[in-house]
Design a protein around this motif. Sequence first.
Motif, PDB file in Angstrom:
ATOM      1  N   ILE A   1      74.554   0.533 -71.528  1.00  0.00           N
ATOM      2  CA  ILE A   1      75.396   1.629 -71.044  1.00  0.00           C
ATOM      3  C   ILE A   1      74.603   2.930 -71.063  1.00  0.00           C
ATOM      4  N   GLY A   2      73.797   3.134 -72.118  1.00  0.00           N
ATOM      5  CA  GLY A   2      72.964   4.332 -72.211  1.00  0.00           C
ATOM      6  C   GLY A   2      71.961   4.443 -71.089  1.00  0.00           C
ATOM      7  N   VAL A   3      71.336   3.322 -70.721  1.00  0.00           N
ATOM      8  CA  VAL A   3      70.365   3.329 -69.616  1.00  0.00           C
ATOM      9  C   VAL A   3      71.055   3.708 -68.306  1.00  0.00           C
ATOM     10  N   LEU A   4      72.195   3.119 -68.044  1.00  0.00           N
ATOM     11  CA  LEU A   4      72.927   3.419 -66.813  1.00  0.00           C
ATOM     12  C   LEU A   4      73.255   4.909 -66.724  1.00  0.00           C
ATOM     13  N   PHE A   5      73.850   5.443 -67.765  1.00  0.00           N
ATOM     14  CA  PHE A   5      74.226   6.855 -67.756  1.00  0.00           C
ATOM     15  C   PHE A   5      72.991   7.755 -67.683  1.00  0.00           C
ATOM     16  N   GLY A   6      71.935   7.399 -68.411  1.00  0.00           N
ATOM     17  CA  GLY A   6      70.718   8.212 -68.408  1.00  0.00           C
ATOM     18  C   GLY A   6      70.053   8.275 -67.047  1.00  0.00           C
ATOM     19  N   VAL A   7      69.993   7.148 -66.354  1.00  0.00           N
ATOM     20  CA  VAL A   7      69.365   7.120 -65.029  1.00  0.00           C
ATOM     21  C   VAL A   7      70.177   7.952 -64.032  1.00  0.00           C
ATOM     22  N   VAL A   8      71.482   7.765 -64.033  1.00  0.00           N
ATOM     23  CA  VAL A   8      72.324   8.540 -63.112  1.00  0.00           C
ATOM     24  C   VAL A   8      72.212  10.032 -63.421  1.00  0.00           C
ATOM     25  N   GLU A   9      72.235  10.369 -64.712  1.00  0.00           N
ATOM     26  CA  GLU A   9      72.175  11.777 -65.119  1.00  0.00           C
ATOM     27  C   GLU A   9      70.812  12.395 -64.790  1.00  0.00           C
ATOM     28  N   ALA A  10      69.758  11.592 -64.700  1.00  0.00           N
ATOM     29  CA  ALA A  10      68.436  12.100 -64.329  1.00  0.00           C
ATOM     30  C   ALA A  10      68.305  12.297 -62.817  1.00  0.00           C
ATOM     31  N   ILE A  11      68.996  11.484 -62.047  1.00  0.00           N
ATOM     32  CA  ILE A  11      68.904  11.571 -60.584  1.00  0.00           C
ATOM     33  C   ILE A  11      69.697  12.759 -60.038  1.00  0.00           C
ATOM     34  N   THR A  12      70.869  13.014 -60.601  1.00  0.00           N
ATOM     35  CA  THR A  12      71.748  14.036 -60.025  1.00  0.00           C
ATOM     36  C   THR A  12      71.180  15.453 -60.038  1.00  0.00           C
ATOM     37  N   PRO A  13      70.437  15.896 -61.080  1.00  0.00           N
ATOM     38  CA  PRO A  13      69.892  17.252 -60.972  1.00  0.00           C
ATOM     39  C   PRO A  13      68.838  17.363 -59.866  1.00  0.00           C
ATOM     40  N   MET A  14      68.126  16.261 -59.611  1.00  0.00           N
ATOM     41  CA  MET A  14      67.136  16.296 -58.525  1.00  0.00           C
ATOM     42  C   MET A  14      67.833  16.431 -57.169  1.00  0.00           C
ATOM     43  N   LEU A  15      68.969  15.761 -57.004  1.00  0.00           N
ATOM     44  CA  LEU A  15      69.740  15.911 -55.766  1.00  0.00           C
ATOM     45  C   LEU A  15      70.244  17.343 -55.616  1.00  0.00           C
ATOM     46  N   GLY A  16      70.762  17.895 -56.706  1.00  0.00           N
ATOM     47  CA  GLY A  16      71.216  19.280 -56.672  1.00  0.00           C
ATOM     48  C   GLY A  16      70.078  20.249 -56.391  1.00  0.00           C
ATOM     49  N   TRP A  17      68.910  19.971 -56.950  1.00  0.00           N
ATOM     50  CA  TRP A  17      67.728  20.805 -56.735  1.00  0.00           C
ATOM     51  C   TRP A  17      67.350  20.820 -55.255  1.00  0.00           C
ATOM     52  N   LEU A  18      67.404  19.643 -54.621  1.00  0.00           N
ATOM     53  CA  LEU A  18      67.103  19.574 -53.189  1.00  0.00           C
ATOM     54  C   LEU A  18      68.082  20.414 -52.376  1.00  0.00           C
ATOM     55  N   LEU A  19      69.359  20.343 -52.722  1.00  0.00           N
ATOM     56  CA  LEU A  19      70.361  21.171 -52.039  1.00  0.00           C
ATOM     57  C   LEU A  19      70.093  22.659 -52.274  1.00  0.00           C
ATOM     58  N   GLY A  20      69.768  22.998 -53.505  1.00  0.00           N
ATOM     59  CA  GLY A  20      69.485  24.393 -53.835  1.00  0.00           C
ATOM     60  C   GLY A  20      68.247  24.919 -53.139  1.00  0.00           C
ATOM     61  N   LYS A  21      67.199  24.094 -53.039  1.00  0.00           N
ATOM     62  CA  LYS A  21      65.966  24.509 -52.356  1.00  0.00           C
ATOM     63  C   LYS A  21      66.237  24.801 -50.883  1.00  0.00           C
ATOM     64  N   ALA A  22      67.125  24.029 -50.286  1.00  0.00           N
ATOM     65  CA  ALA A  22      67.456  24.259 -48.884  1.00  0.00           C
ATOM     66  C   ALA A  22      68.097  25.637 -48.701  1.00  0.00           C
ATOM     67  N   ALA A  23      68.835  26.086 -49.708  1.00  0.00           N
ATOM     68  CA  ALA A  23      69.500  27.388 -49.606  1.00  0.00           C
ATOM     69  C   ALA A  23      68.713  28.513 -50.271  1.00  0.00           C
ATOM     70  N   ALA A  24      67.631  28.186 -50.973  1.00  0.00           N
ATOM     71  CA  ALA A  24      66.908  29.173 -51.780  1.00  0.00           C
ATOM     72  C   ALA A  24      66.360  30.337 -50.964  1.00  0.00           C
ATOM     73  N   GLN A  25      65.865  30.075 -49.783  1.00  0.00           N
ATOM     74  CA  GLN A  25      65.273  31.141 -48.988  1.00  0.00           C
ATOM     75  C   GLN A  25      66.322  32.179 -48.585  1.00  0.00           C
ATOM     76  N   ILE A  26      67.542  31.757 -48.440  1.00  0.00           N
ATOM     77  CA  ILE A  26      68.601  32.654 -48.002  1.00  0.00           C
ATOM     78  C   ILE A  26      69.040  33.588 -49.135  1.00  0.00           C
ATOM     79  N   ILE A  27      69.092  33.062 -50.355  1.00  0.00           N
ATOM     80  CA  ILE A  27      69.685  33.844 -51.440  1.00  0.00           C
ATOM     81  C   ILE A  27      68.747  34.050 -52.631  1.00  0.00           C
ATOM     82  N   SER A  28      67.454  34.034 -52.408  1.00  0.00           N
ATOM     83  CA  SER A  28      66.505  34.140 -53.522  1.00  0.00           C
ATOM     84  C   SER A  28      66.599  35.466 -54.268  1.00  0.00           C
ATOM     85  N   GLU A  29      67.106  36.499 -53.631  1.00  0.00           N
ATOM     86  CA  GLU A  29      67.248  37.803 -54.277  1.00  0.00           C
ATOM     87  C   GLU A  29      68.263  37.773 -55.420  1.00  0.00           C
TER      88      GLU A  29
END
Length: 191
Positions: free
Chosen positions: A39-67
């Motif tokens: 159960i720990g492995v499952l939760f750990g892997v999912v929890e490690a993937i989701t910030p990378m997905l969020g980071w990709l979304l944020g990078k797409a918007a970063a140029q617009i709101i970097s200030e």
Amino acid sequence: MNILSLFLIGIAMSTDAFAAAIGKGIAMRKPTLKQALKIGVLFGVVEAITPMLGWLLGKAAAQIISEYDHWIALILLSLLGIHMIKEGLSSNDDEDDEVDPTQQPFIKLFLTSIATSIDAMAVGVGMAFLDVNIYVVAMIIGCSTFVAVTVGVMIGRYAGHIIGRYAEIVGGFVLIGVGMGIAAEHVGLLG
């Protein structure tokens, strides 16, 4: 962002999964270390993937709101922290009525791991506006969650749901504190 802040974020992100794991541990009959590790492995892997997905979304918007990046990080982390505190203070114990999670379909455990990792995705969005290595952040969050969930399952039947609530409340305050630290650092209040 310093390494201490990254570890605090990792711990804060794992508290909701820890709370869920305690609920799972309460519902299980004599959980084994092998069951807790799976159960720990499952939760750990999912929890490690989701910030990378969020980071990709944020990078797409970063140029617009970097200030305004540090204020966005403060707002996101504070909102997540407030949500975690609110959840920790609520008395909703529906998870305690579940049956042994190792005998549930894999999809149910997977969906639970996704539900507890949404906040990590939002943190990933905030990280896109900062000078951090998202792979290190994801690894720290994933490892923290793996340990927290494994331990949570094992102590769940002994400690009860009270620890889970307190862990989520503390995690919420940690997120708010990290967000305030980021904003203070960018406006020159910290070193």
